[in-house]
Design a protein around this motif. Structure first.
Motif, PDB file in Angstrom:
ATOM      1  N   HIS A   9      -2.974   0.166 -14.991  1.00 58.97           N
ATOM      2  CA  HIS A   9      -2.038  -0.966 -14.878  1.00 58.97           C
ATOM      3  C   HIS A   9      -2.779  -2.101 -14.168  1.00 58.97           C
ATOM      4  O   HIS A   9      -3.434  -1.868 -13.158  1.00 58.97           O
ATOM      5  N   ASN A  10      -2.646  -3.317 -14.711  1.00 57.79           N
ATOM      6  CA  ASN A  10      -3.367  -4.479 -14.153  1.00 57.79           C
ATOM      7  C   ASN A  10      -3.114  -4.711 -12.679  1.00 57.79           C
ATOM      8  O   ASN A  10      -3.986  -5.189 -11.961  1.00 57.79           O
ATOM      9  N   ASN A  11      -1.906  -4.398 -12.210  1.00 60.00           N
ATOM     10  CA  ASN A  11      -1.535  -4.711 -10.827  1.00 60.00           C
ATOM     11  C   ASN A  11      -1.815  -3.568  -9.850  1.00 60.00           C
ATOM     12  O   ASN A  11      -1.446  -3.665  -8.684  1.00 60.00           O
ATOM     13  N   ILE A  12      -2.400  -2.465 -10.338  1.00 63.16           N
ATOM     14  CA  ILE A  12      -2.604  -1.305  -9.450  1.00 63.16           C
ATOM     15  C   ILE A  12      -4.093  -1.047  -9.226  1.00 63.16           C
ATOM     16  O   ILE A  12      -4.891  -1.061 -10.160  1.00 63.16           O
ATOM     17  N   SER A  13      -4.465  -0.801  -7.946  1.00 63.05           N
ATOM     18  CA  SER A  13      -5.847  -0.445  -7.613  1.00 63.05           C
ATOM     19  C   SER A  13      -5.851   0.873  -6.849  1.00 63.05           C
ATOM     20  O   SER A  13      -4.966   1.134  -6.040  1.00 63.05           O
ATOM     21  N   SER A  14      -6.891   1.659  -7.107  1.00 59.24           N
ATOM     22  CA  SER A  14      -6.963   3.020  -6.571  1.00 59.24           C
ATOM     23  C   SER A  14      -7.832   3.099  -5.315  1.00 59.24           C
ATOM     24  O   SER A  14      -8.958   2.603  -5.296  1.00 59.24           O
ATOM     25  N   PHE A  15      -7.303   3.749  -4.279  1.00 53.78           N
ATOM     26  CA  PHE A  15      -8.040   3.946  -3.022  1.00 53.78           C
ATOM     27  C   PHE A  15      -7.837   5.385  -2.546  1.00 53.78           C
ATOM     28  O   PHE A  15      -6.961   5.660  -1.711  1.00 53.78           O
ATOM     29  N   PRO A  16      -8.634   6.326  -3.089  1.00 55.80           N
ATOM     30  CA  PRO A  16      -8.450   7.745  -2.745  1.00 55.80           C
ATOM     31  C   PRO A  16      -8.543   8.005  -1.239  1.00 55.80           C
ATOM     32  O   PRO A  16      -9.329   7.335  -0.542  1.00 55.80           O
ATOM     33  N   LEU A  17      -7.760   8.976  -0.780  1.00 55.55           N
ATOM     34  CA  LEU A  17      -7.632   9.182   0.660  1.00 55.55           C
ATOM     35  C   LEU A  17      -6.983  10.528   0.964  1.00 55.55           C
ATOM     36  O   LEU A  17      -6.032  10.927   0.296  1.00 55.55           O
ATOM     37  N   ASP A  18      -7.527  11.205   1.993  1.00 52.38           N
ATOM     38  CA  ASP A  18      -6.851  12.391   2.530  1.00 52.38           C
ATOM     39  C   ASP A  18      -6.262  11.978   3.879  1.00 52.38           C
ATOM     40  O   ASP A  18      -7.007  11.608   4.791  1.00 52.38           O
ATOM     41  N   VAL A  19      -4.934  12.053   4.030  1.00 51.85           N
ATOM     42  CA  VAL A  19      -4.310  11.546   5.262  1.00 51.85           C
ATOM     43  C   VAL A  19      -4.598  12.420   6.486  1.00 51.85           C
ATOM     44  O   VAL A  19      -4.239  12.049   7.601  1.00 51.85           O
ATOM     45  N   THR A  20      -5.245  13.577   6.274  1.00 46.53           N
ATOM     46  CA  THR A  20      -5.609  14.390   7.438  1.00 46.53           C
ATOM     47  C   THR A  20      -6.979  13.967   7.995  1.00 46.53           C
ATOM     48  O   THR A  20      -7.455  14.550   8.962  1.00 46.53           O
ATOM     49  N   ASN A  21      -7.597  12.964   7.359  1.00 47.34           N
ATOM     50  CA  ASN A  21      -8.905  12.485   7.793  1.00 47.34           C
ATOM     51  C   ASN A  21      -8.772  11.066   8.356  1.00 47.34           C
ATOM     52  O   ASN A  21      -8.733  10.083   7.632  1.00 47.34           O
ATOM     53  N   ARG A  22      -8.698  10.999   9.709  1.00 45.89           N
ATOM     54  CA  ARG A  22      -8.365   9.727  10.364  1.00 45.89           C
ATOM     55  C   ARG A  22      -9.384   8.617  10.066  1.00 45.89           C
ATOM     56  O   ARG A  22      -9.002   7.479   9.796  1.00 45.89           O
ATOM     57  N   SER A  23     -10.676   8.940  10.104  1.00 49.87           N
ATOM     58  CA  SER A  23     -11.661   7.869   9.886  1.00 49.87           C
ATOM     59  C   SER A  23     -11.593   7.370   8.441  1.00 49.87           C
ATOM     60  O   SER A  23     -11.836   6.188   8.166  1.00 49.87           O
ATOM     61  N   GLN A  24     -11.249   8.292   7.535  1.00 47.82           N
ATOM     62  CA  GLN A  24     -11.116   7.865   6.138  1.00 47.82           C
ATOM     63  C   GLN A  24      -9.946   6.877   5.986  1.00 47.82           C
ATOM     64  O   GLN A  24     -10.045   5.893   5.244  1.00 47.82           O
ATOM     65  N   LEU A  63       1.564  14.373  11.291  1.00 46.75           N
ATOM     66  CA  LEU A  63       0.405  13.752  11.939  1.00 46.75           C
ATOM     67  C   LEU A  63      -0.355  12.831  10.992  1.00 46.75           C
ATOM     68  O   LEU A  63      -0.879  11.787  11.405  1.00 46.75           O
ATOM     69  N   GLY A  64      -0.384  13.179   9.703  1.00 46.47           N
ATOM     70  CA  GLY A  64      -1.057  12.323   8.712  1.00 46.47           C
ATOM     71  C   GLY A  64      -0.406  10.957   8.635  1.00 46.47           C
ATOM     72  O   GLY A  64      -1.089   9.934   8.511  1.00 46.47           O
ATOM     73  N   VAL A  65       0.910  10.925   8.720  1.00 43.36           N
ATOM     74  CA  VAL A  65       1.629   9.639   8.667  1.00 43.36           C
ATOM     75  C   VAL A  65       1.420   8.866   9.974  1.00 43.36           C
ATOM     76  O   VAL A  65       1.234   7.647   9.968  1.00 43.36           O
ATOM     77  N   TRP A  81       0.878  -1.193   0.000  1.00 39.33           N
ATOM     78  CA  TRP A  81       0.000   0.000   0.000  1.00 39.33           C
ATOM     79  C   TRP A  81       0.903   1.228   0.000  1.00 39.33           C
ATOM     80  O   TRP A  81       1.801   1.337   0.853  1.00 39.33           O
ATOM     81  N   ILE A  82       0.680   2.117  -0.943  1.00 35.37           N
ATOM     82  CA  ILE A  82       1.506   3.328  -1.061  1.00 35.37           C
ATOM     83  C   ILE A  82       0.614   4.565  -0.979  1.00 35.37           C
ATOM     84  O   ILE A  82      -0.331   4.711  -1.768  1.00 35.37           O
ATOM     85  N   THR A  83       0.903   5.449  -0.023  1.00 37.27           N
ATOM     86  CA  THR A  83       0.199   6.740   0.023  1.00 37.27           C
ATOM     87  C   THR A  83       1.066   7.781  -0.689  1.00 37.27           C
ATOM     88  O   THR A  83       2.268   7.570  -0.893  1.00 37.27           O
ATOM     89  N   GLY A  84       0.454   8.896  -1.071  1.00 37.53           N
ATOM     90  CA  GLY A  84       1.195   9.917  -1.834  1.00 37.53           C
ATOM     91  C   GLY A  84       1.564   9.400  -3.207  1.00 37.53           C
ATOM     92  O   GLY A  84       2.604   9.750  -3.765  1.00 37.53           O
ATOM     93  N   ALA A  85       0.670   8.553  -3.766  1.00 36.10           N
ATOM     94  CA  ALA A  85       1.023   7.829  -5.000  1.00 36.10           C
ATOM     95  C   ALA A  85       0.475   8.492  -6.264  1.00 36.10           C
ATOM     96  O   ALA A  85       0.633   7.947  -7.347  1.00 36.10           O
ATOM     97  N   SER A  86      -0.161   9.666  -6.135  1.00 35.47           N
ATOM     98  CA  SER A  86      -0.739  10.265  -7.349  1.00 35.47           C
ATOM     99  C   SER A  86       0.302  10.959  -8.212  1.00 35.47           C
ATOM    100  O   SER A  86       0.038  11.267  -9.375  1.00 35.47           O
ATOM    101  N   SER A  87       1.480  11.253  -7.651  1.00 34.06           N
ATOM    102  CA  SER A  87       2.515  11.919  -8.457  1.00 34.06           C
ATOM    103  C   SER A  87       3.890  11.656  -7.844  1.00 34.06           C
ATOM    104  O   SER A  87       4.010  11.043  -6.776  1.00 34.06           O
TER     105      SER A  87
END
Ligand SMILES: NC(=O)c1ccc[n+]([C@@H]2O[C@H](COP(=O)([O-])OP(=O)(O)OC[C@H]3O[C@@H](n4cnc5c(N)ncnc54)[C@H](OP(=O)(O)O)[C@@H]3O)[C@@H](O)[C@H]2O)c1
Length: 250
Positions: free
Chosen positions: A48-63, A110-112, A9-15
């Motif tokens: 890409h076949n091996n990649i799945s998208s899970f949008p997320l804002d790391v400042t939102n803990r419940s998300q 804090l997001g991390v 799982w990789i966050t900050g993966a949009s760019s």
């Protein structure tokens, strides 16, 4: 998805670095869950076949919690979490603006921490796995014009060192990534010359090798720059402050 396929799982993966690392892992046959706020960029990556998208804002803990559950439901299992989300506005760094600094600390630090908290029980219960945190050599010591970013990364590196001991007891590896200058949308805002500037693909290779083939706590690159910064880190204040004052153009 084969049963033996490894998953990250990789966050900050949009760019930038996160995106390049996602592509590297996917091309190496890993199943990759990618997160960031910009869904359209993640969806593009997920072609890409091996990649799945899970949008997320790391400042939102419940998300974060919901997204990690969705990832586990989709992937069944996660081997590595690479937390790479981060923000940096060079113009804001020049002024000592508490609100802007709080925002940087919120995202970068804090997001991390919230992401680590969400995956803590999962990894401790399964007694294996790997949490890796993208910090920066900018956190080694105080630098000019870095009122929020440097402190956020110094805190992140210290936090990574601290939880290393705690997770080790459960058989879970913790590592920290300390990149030098990498050409991404984040550093494209810099107006000063960036020594040893490297591509995101270079960073992705170093991170992939460090995470999958190595076992070091810190994955740092390019060595030409990081070793100079490591040397500056051990200097006494008088010498460090004198040298940086002379060397860094402001
Ligand atoms: N480039 C360098 O020279 C360098 C050097 C040392 C360390 N780093 C670190 O490397 C990491 C990646 O940076 P980069 O250079 O690749 O810059 P980048 O291209 O701007 O990537 C930053 C990533 O963080 C995501 N992000 C920002 N705020 C977020 C939030 N609130 N919630 C979720 N995701 C968020 C962004 O996606 P969205 O905007 O879509 O949310 C983007 O995917 C950062 O932690 C940075 O501090 C970079």
């Amino acid at each position: 998805m084969s049963e033996n396929q490894k998953k990250i799982w990789i966050t900050g993966a949009s760019s930038g670095i996160g995106k390049a690392v996602a592509e590297k892992f996917a091309n190496e046959g890993w199943k990759v869950a990618v997160s960031a706020r910009r869904k359209e960029l993640l969806d593009d990556l997920a072609k890409h076949n091996n990649i799945s998208s899970f949008p997320l804002d790391v400042t939102n803990r419940s998300q974060i919690n919901n997204v990690f559950n969705d990832i586990l439901n989709a992937c069944g299992d996660i081997d590595i979490c690479l937390f790479s989300s981060g923000t940096y506005e060079p113009k804001d760094e020049q002024s000592l603006d508490p609100d802007k600094i709080k925002n940087v600390i919120n995202v970068n630090f804090l997001g991390v921490i919230d992401c680590v908290k969400v995956v803590e029980d999962y990894f401790k219960n399964k007694k294996s796995g790997h949490i890796s945190i993208v910090s920066s050599i900018a956190g080694y010591r105080g630098l000019p014009n870095s009122s929020g970013y440097g402190p956020s990364k110094a805190a992140l590196t210290n936090f990574s060192e601290s939880i290393y001991f705690d997770f080790k007891k459960f058989g879970v590896r913790v590592s920290v990534v300390s990149p030098g200058f990498i050409k991404t949308p984040l550093t494209d805002k810099n107006e000063f010359p960036m020594p040893f500037l490297k591509t995101p693909e270079y960073a992705a290779d170093k991170i992939y090798n460090g995470l999958v083939k190595g076992n070091a706590f810190e994955i740092h690159f390019p060595k030409g720059l990081t070793l100079i910064l490591k040397f500056l880190r051990i200097l006494p204040y008088r010498l460090y402050l004198f040298l940086v004052d002379k060397l860094v153009k402001r």
